[in-house]
Design a protein around this motif. Structure first.
Motif, PDB file in Angstrom:
ATOM      1  N   LYS A  12      -5.751  29.095 -67.292  1.00  0.00           N
ATOM      2  CA  LYS A  12      -5.227  27.731 -67.085  1.00  0.00           C
ATOM      3  C   LYS A  12      -6.233  26.902 -66.286  1.00  0.00           C
ATOM      4  O   LYS A  12      -7.421  27.175 -66.282  1.00  0.00           O
ATOM      5  N   LEU A  13      -5.744  25.875 -65.579  1.00  0.00           N
ATOM      6  CA  LEU A  13      -6.589  25.101 -64.661  1.00  0.00           C
ATOM      7  C   LEU A  13      -6.533  25.781 -63.318  1.00  0.00           C
ATOM      8  O   LEU A  13      -5.460  26.219 -62.890  1.00  0.00           O
ATOM      9  N   TYR A  14      -7.651  25.882 -62.631  1.00  0.00           N
ATOM     10  CA  TYR A  14      -7.651  26.522 -61.316  1.00  0.00           C
ATOM     11  C   TYR A  14      -8.639  25.808 -60.398  1.00  0.00           C
ATOM     12  O   TYR A  14      -9.532  25.093 -60.850  1.00  0.00           O
ATOM     13  N   GLY A  15      -8.446  25.985 -59.091  1.00  0.00           N
ATOM     14  CA  GLY A  15      -9.311  25.373 -58.101  1.00  0.00           C
ATOM     15  C   GLY A  15     -10.619  26.142 -57.956  1.00  0.00           C
ATOM     16  O   GLY A  15     -10.628  27.372 -58.046  1.00  0.00           O
ATOM     17  N   LEU A  16     -11.696  25.408 -57.733  1.00  0.00           N
ATOM     18  CA  LEU A  16     -13.016  26.017 -57.585  1.00  0.00           C
ATOM     19  C   LEU A  16     -13.798  25.212 -56.558  1.00  0.00           C
ATOM     20  O   LEU A  16     -13.841  23.981 -56.637  1.00  0.00           O
ATOM     21  N   SER A  17     -14.418  25.890 -55.602  1.00  0.00           N
ATOM     22  CA  SER A  17     -15.280  25.236 -54.601  1.00  0.00           C
ATOM     23  C   SER A  17     -16.727  25.385 -55.021  1.00  0.00           C
ATOM     24  O   SER A  17     -17.180  26.502 -55.297  1.00  0.00           O
TER      25      SER A  17
END
Length: 118
Positions: free
Chosen positions: A111-116
Motif C-alpha cells: 500500500k502507501l507507507y511513510g518513508l524518511s
C-alpha cells in the motif's frame, strides 16, 4: 534532517518504466485517500507483496505526482504496461516524474507507507 514522504512499491521493471515515461498509469485495486498525491516516492522491488506485513528491500528511484484516479479502461492497457485488462481496478495518473541520481536502498512495503529520506 530527513524529510517524510509517502512511498509506493512497484515490482521491477515497472518502476523504471515510470521513470522513463513509458508507464503513465499505475493500476491498483484501491485508491489513495488523498489527492493530489505530491512527491510520491517510487520504490522498485523484485516481488509482489501480497499479504499484510509483507516487506523486502527495494530501491527508491524517483518522485512522481498522482493528480487523479479513475476507473481503469480496457483502452489503457498500454499506458499501464499491463499484459491484460480486468474490470474493477483504478488507474492512477502519473505526472511530474523526477528520477533520483542514484537509487537509494529502502524497505519496500504494501500500500502507501511513510518513508524518511535525506
Amino acid at each position: 534532517m530527513p524529510k517524510q514522504y509517502h512511498a509506493l512499491s512497484i515490482v521491477a521493471p515497472n518502476g523504471e518504466r515510470i521513470m522513463q515515461g513509458i508507464k503513465t498509469l499505475e493500476v491498483r485495486s484501491w485508491q489513495p485517500e488523498i489527492l493530489p498525491l505530491k512527491d510520491l516516492v517510487i520504490v522498485e522491488n523484485q516481488n509482489f507483496l501480497l499479504k499484510e506485513g509483507d516487506e523486502e528491500i527495494g530501491h527508491a528511484i524517483g518522485l512522481v505526482d498522482i493528480e487523479s484516479v479513475h476507473s481503469w479502461g480496457v483502452e489503457e492497457i498500454d499506458a499501464a504496461c499491463a499484459s491484460y485488462w480486468a474490470e474493477g481496478y483504478f488507474a492512477w495518473v502519473i505526472s511530474n516524474v523526477r528520477s533520483f541520481e542514484k537509487p537509494i536502498e529502502v524497505p519496500a512495503k504494501r500500500k502507501l507507507y511513510g518513508l524518511s529520506l535525506m
